[in-house]
Design a protein around this motif. Structure first.
Motif, PDB file in Angstrom:
ATOM      1  N   PHE A   1       2.015 -11.864   3.569  1.00 56.15           N
ATOM      2  CA  PHE A   1       2.988 -11.549   2.528  1.00 56.15           C
ATOM      3  C   PHE A   1       2.765 -12.388   1.276  1.00 56.15           C
ATOM      4  O   PHE A   1       2.868 -11.885   0.161  1.00 56.15           O
ATOM      5  CB  PHE A   1       4.413 -11.782   3.031  1.00 56.15           C
ATOM      6  N   CYS A   2       2.476 -13.675   1.447  1.00 59.64           N
ATOM      7  CA  CYS A   2       2.330 -14.542   0.279  1.00 59.64           C
ATOM      8  C   CYS A   2       1.078 -14.189  -0.525  1.00 59.64           C
ATOM      9  O   CYS A   2       1.036 -14.402  -1.726  1.00 59.64           O
ATOM     10  CB  CYS A   2       2.337 -16.010   0.681  1.00 59.64           C
ATOM     11  N   VAL A   3       0.074 -13.622   0.115  1.00 57.54           N
ATOM     12  CA  VAL A   3      -1.130 -13.205  -0.609  1.00 57.54           C
ATOM     13  C   VAL A   3      -0.861 -11.894  -1.334  1.00 57.54           C
ATOM     14  O   VAL A   3      -1.305 -11.695  -2.467  1.00 57.54           O
ATOM     15  CB  VAL A   3      -2.339 -13.075   0.345  1.00 57.54           C
ATOM     16  N   ARG A   4      -0.109 -11.006  -0.713  1.00 57.13           N
ATOM     17  CA  ARG A   4       0.185  -9.721  -1.352  1.00 57.13           C
ATOM     18  C   ARG A   4       0.957  -9.901  -2.642  1.00 57.13           C
ATOM     19  O   ARG A   4       0.848  -9.087  -3.555  1.00 57.13           O
ATOM     20  CB  ARG A   4       0.980  -8.827  -0.399  1.00 57.13           C
ATOM     21  N   ALA A   5       1.752 -10.944  -2.749  1.00 54.12           N
ATOM     22  CA  ALA A   5       2.550 -11.185  -3.945  1.00 54.12           C
ATOM     23  C   ALA A   5       1.734 -11.799  -5.083  1.00 54.12           C
ATOM     24  O   ALA A   5       2.212 -11.899  -6.204  1.00 54.12           O
ATOM     25  CB  ALA A   5       3.728 -12.095  -3.604  1.00 54.12           C
ATOM     26  N   MET A   6       0.496 -12.197  -4.811  1.00 58.52           N
ATOM     27  CA  MET A   6      -0.345 -12.844  -5.818  1.00 58.52           C
ATOM     28  C   MET A   6      -1.070 -11.809  -6.669  1.00 58.52           C
ATOM     29  O   MET A   6      -1.361 -10.712  -6.214  1.00 58.52           O
ATOM     30  CB  MET A   6      -1.384 -13.746  -5.128  1.00 58.52           C
ATOM     31  N   SER A   7      -1.405 -12.205  -7.895  1.00 61.70           N
ATOM     32  CA  SER A   7      -2.220 -11.334  -8.745  1.00 61.70           C
ATOM     33  C   SER A   7      -3.660 -11.376  -8.255  1.00 61.70           C
ATOM     34  O   SER A   7      -4.052 -12.272  -7.497  1.00 61.70           O
ATOM     35  CB  SER A   7      -2.149 -11.801 -10.200  1.00 61.70           C
ATOM     36  N   ASP A   8      -4.455 -10.419  -8.703  1.00 61.96           N
ATOM     37  CA  ASP A   8      -5.866 -10.391  -8.309  1.00 61.96           C
ATOM     38  C   ASP A   8      -6.591 -11.661  -8.732  1.00 61.96           C
ATOM     39  O   ASP A   8      -7.427 -12.179  -8.000  1.00 61.96           O
ATOM     40  CB  ASP A   8      -6.571  -9.167  -8.906  1.00 61.96           C
ATOM     41  N   ALA A   9      -6.270 -12.171  -9.921  1.00 59.24           N
ATOM     42  CA  ALA A   9      -6.919 -13.397 -10.409  1.00 59.24           C
ATOM     43  C   ALA A   9      -6.572 -14.584  -9.504  1.00 59.24           C
ATOM     44  O   ALA A   9      -7.431 -15.413  -9.200  1.00 59.24           O
ATOM     45  CB  ALA A   9      -6.492 -13.678 -11.844  1.00 59.24           C
ATOM     46  N   GLU A  10      -5.312 -14.658  -9.061  1.00 58.50           N
ATOM     47  CA  GLU A  10      -4.908 -15.745  -8.162  1.00 58.50           C
ATOM     48  C   GLU A  10      -5.613 -15.643  -6.815  1.00 58.50           C
ATOM     49  O   GLU A  10      -6.035 -16.655  -6.255  1.00 58.50           O
ATOM     50  CB  GLU A  10      -3.404 -15.722  -7.936  1.00 58.50           C
ATOM     51  N   VAL A  11      -5.734 -14.438  -6.292  1.00 55.32           N
ATOM     52  CA  VAL A  11      -6.440 -14.244  -5.019  1.00 55.32           C
ATOM     53  C   VAL A  11      -7.894 -14.651  -5.162  1.00 55.32           C
ATOM     54  O   VAL A  11      -8.443 -15.353  -4.302  1.00 55.32           O
ATOM     55  CB  VAL A  11      -6.315 -12.783  -4.525  1.00 55.32           C
TER      56      VAL A  11
END
Length: 125
Positions: A50-60
């Protein structure tokens, strides 16, 4: 032909859980168990935490780049070499932290039965 839902690799699941934990996004996660256990445990419908899904592509991308850089610290000799090249205490702390992320990733893989536990030459004897 019937639809078959794609299956995620268990190794990828472990990678995302450990990377998200290292990135400390589990503290802002909506899953109470993640915050209570201090590690990413909430997995959504599509397999990503869940915490990764909430991140932007740049953050991932930044998170996975950081995680990939931990591979540079696979052996104690490489850690010593990086520590010798570090110029500030902050750089040294980050090297030690990245090494701990590397070791916890392999520990999680071993717990899941996806890798042999690390031994020499990857950990100090």
């Amino acid at each position: 032909m019937p639809y078959r839902k794609p299956e995620n690799s268990p190794a990828v699941d472990v990678l995302f859980r450990v990377a998200a934990t290292a990135w400390l996004n589990h503290w802002g996660c909506g899953v109470r168990r993640c915050r209570r256990d201090g590690r990413c445990l909430g997995v959504g419908r599509f397999g990503s935490p869940f915490c990764v899904r909430a991140m932007s592509d740049a953050e991932v991308d930044e998170m996975l780049g950081f995680f990939a850089a931990t591979i540079e610290l696979a052996t104690p000799e490489m850690v010593a070499q990086h520590l010798a090249q570090a110029k500030t205490d902050d750089e040294r702390e980050m090297i030690v932290f990245r090494r701990s992320v590397f070791l916890s990733y392999h520990q999680e893989l071993a717990k899941a039965g996806l890798a042999e536990p690390l031994g020499p030459p990857l950990i100090e004897g």
